[in-house]
Design an enzyme around this catalytic site. Structure first.
Site, PDB file in Angstrom:
ATOM      1  N   LYS A  35       0.850  -1.206   0.000  1.00 24.56           N
ATOM      2  CA  LYS A  35       0.000   0.000   0.000  1.00 24.56           C
ATOM      3  C   LYS A  35       0.878   1.246   0.000  1.00 24.56           C
ATOM      4  CE  LYS A  35      -0.379  -0.307   5.035  1.00 24.56           C
ATOM      5  NZ  LYS A  35      -1.192  -0.803   6.150  1.00 24.56           N
ATOM      6  N   ARG A 131     -10.913   0.090  14.769  1.00 18.84           N
ATOM      7  CA  ARG A 131     -10.759   0.869  13.548  1.00 18.84           C
ATOM      8  C   ARG A 131     -11.674   0.244  12.499  1.00 18.84           C
ATOM      9  NH1 ARG A 131      -4.762   1.499  11.083  1.00 18.84           N
ATOM     10  NH2 ARG A 131      -5.288  -0.597  10.388  1.00 18.84           N
ATOM     11  N   TYR A 254      16.238  29.448   9.504  1.00 17.72           N
ATOM     12  CA  TYR A 254      15.050  30.236   9.848  1.00 17.72           C
ATOM     13  C   TYR A 254      14.834  30.249  11.354  1.00 17.72           C
ATOM     14  CZ  TYR A 254      13.444  30.419   4.998  1.00 17.72           C
ATOM     15  OH  TYR A 254      13.324  30.660   3.658  1.00 17.72           O
ATOM     16  N   MET A 302      12.582  24.329   3.216  1.00 14.94           N
ATOM     17  CA  MET A 302      11.866  23.619   2.155  1.00 14.94           C
ATOM     18  C   MET A 302      12.813  22.764   1.309  1.00 14.94           C
ATOM     19  SD  MET A 302       9.542  25.165  -0.924  1.00 14.94           S
ATOM     20  CE  MET A 302       8.254  25.816   0.108  1.00 14.94           C
TER      21      MET A 302
HETATM   22  C1  LIG Z   1      -0.493  -1.895   6.672  1.00 14.31           C
HETATM   23  C2  LIG Z   1      -1.064  -3.173   7.101  1.00 14.31           C
HETATM   24  C3  LIG Z   1      -0.243  -4.277   7.347  1.00 14.31           C
HETATM   25  C4  LIG Z   1       1.264  -4.198   7.319  1.00 14.31           C
HETATM   26  O1  LIG Z   1       1.698  -3.625   8.531  1.00 14.31           O
HETATM   27  P1  LIG Z   1       3.260  -3.460   8.862  1.00 14.31           P
HETATM   28  O2  LIG Z   1       3.270  -2.918  10.241  1.00 14.31           O
HETATM   29  O3  LIG Z   1       3.780  -2.469   7.873  1.00 14.31           O
HETATM   30  O4  LIG Z   1       3.868  -4.790   8.703  1.00 14.31           O
HETATM   31  C5  LIG Z   1      -0.839  -5.478   7.654  1.00 14.31           C
HETATM   32  N1  LIG Z   1      -2.184  -5.580   7.745  1.00 14.31           N
HETATM   33  C6  LIG Z   1      -3.003  -4.534   7.525  1.00 14.31           C
HETATM   34  C7  LIG Z   1      -4.465  -4.720   7.656  1.00 14.31           C
HETATM   35  C8  LIG Z   1      -2.474  -3.295   7.212  1.00 14.31           C
HETATM   36  O5  LIG Z   1      -3.292  -2.268   7.001  1.00 14.31           O
END
Ligand SMILES: *Cc1c(COP(=O)(O)O)cnc(C)c1O
Length: 357
Positions: A35, A131, A254, A302
């Site tokens: 992802k 969640r 800055y 930046m």
């Molecule tokens: C992102 C995610 C993972 C991977 O998690 P990591 O901590 O990066 O290994 C696994 N399962 C779900 C449902 C996720 O959203």
């Protein structure tokens, strides 16, 4: 003229790290979690690197899933948040995607489509993260409604632990999950990177490593990436583009946040928050200049930041700088900046050229 900043992605490190996941996973199959553009490492790049090793790919965005299919990936692909519309569910089914079902509306989306082949479903249960996912107490009745649908193919029970990476661990939610799923005889998907590395005994049939594939520790307070046998996949590097010699009492950057107690040599690095370097990284954040570890000075701009090169006499304009990666764990930089390596990787800006090494 290109700026000297770049992100190098080391293929051998990703493959090595996948091997570490495989060793912890027992007989479980592995979704490589890609992802967020493979945590900033490049969706198609990582899919190609792991094409022969992973059992499937897990991601969020259906567009990304279709990009993978169009590029020839014919392995299982899991949509980690499932679908958000009937049209998407229809497309997911047509392209052979597996879908998470985490709320009643998604059962209705499945009921509304007419797929040529049944859709593999990962039924997500809430083990305490609060969640996504159905309450554990509803496992059996949701399962019942899924089983009544000809649209639904194989069913895997899935959960995601909220505290696999800290002191609490997973014992209590795992016990409740096991109780809820007992006797159902369904395959399970439980483990993210932290669970896989810390609690391999949790088992399951499909594990879901993400950050560890990229060489970040999922639990940097408990174990460094190196101690877990992980290699950094992304090295963010640049060079010094200017040097300032300052006297005691002068300031850097800055807001004049850094004031030199004595004379200092200051190297100006071509990397700033518009490249994805965290602006809130304070003075003292570790950085490598000419292979030597030193510290940032003052506020990140930046396009630039400053590093203390007083004790690196050989350093000058053109000297190589590593912001994170080989020689300097992203977890250390992240910790100094009050965040985690995940966020550093995902924040890599599109303007940074990415090269595969
Ligand atoms: C992102 C995610 C993972 C991977 O998690 P990591 O901590 O990066 O290994 C696994 N399962 C779900 C449902 C996720 O959203």
């Amino acid at each position: 003229m290109y700026r000297p900043i770049r992100a190098s992605i080391r293929i051998s490190a990703i493959r090595h790290n996948f091997g570490v996941a495989r060793r912890h996973a027992g007989n479980a199959r592995l979704w490589a979690v890609i992802k967020a553009n493979a945590y900033g490492h490049g969706l198609l790049r990582v899919a190609a690197v792991l094409g022969d090793l992973a059992d499937g790919f897990a991601l969020l965005d259906i567009e990304d899933a279709l990009t993978l299919r169009d590029s020839g990936v014919d392995k299982p692909i899991l949509l980690l948040e499932g679908c958000f519309s009937t049209a998407d569910m229809q497309v997911a089914a047509a392209r052979g995607l597996s879908v998470v079902v985490h709320q009643p509306e998604q059962v209705r989306l499945l009921a509304a489509i007419r797929p040529a082949a049944p859709v593999p479903v990962f039924l997500k249960l809430n083990s305490g993260m609060n969640r996504l996912g159905f309450p554990l107490s509803r496992c059996r009745d949701v399962l019942q409604s899924l089983r009544e649908l000809p649209q639904v193919g194989s069913i895997t029970l899935m959960t995601h632990f909220a505290q696999a990476d800290d002191e609490l661990g997973i014992a209590e939610p795992l016990a409740r999950f096991r109780q809820a799923s007992e006797g159902l005889g369904l395959p399970l998907s439980l483990a993210n990177s932290a669970t896989l590395l810390r609690f391999p005994e949790a088992g399951g049939d499909w594990s879901r490593p993400g950050i560890m594939l990229y060489g970040g520790s999922p639990m940097p307070r408990l174990a460094s990436a190196a101690s877990l046998g992980l290699e950094p996949a992304m090295t963010l590097s640049s060079t010094l583009i200017a040097v300032q010699e300052i006297s005691a009492g002068e300031h850097v950057g800055y807001g004049g946040l850094y004031r030199a107690p004595q004379a200092r040599r200051v190297g100006i690095v071509a990397c700033g928050y518009a490249d994805g370097y965290p602006r809130h990284a304070p003075t003292g954040t570790p950085i490598l200049v000419a292979g030597q570890r030193t510290a940032t000075l003052g506020r990140v701009s930046m396009d630039m930041l400053a590093a203390d090169i007083t004790d690196i006499p050989g350093a000058g304009i053109g000297s190589p700088v590593v912001l994170w990666g080989e020689g300097l764990a992203a977890d250390e930089v992240a910790d100094a900046a009050g965040t985690i390596s995940y966020e550093l990787f995902c924040a890599l800006a599109p303007r940074v050229p990415v090269v595969t090494v």
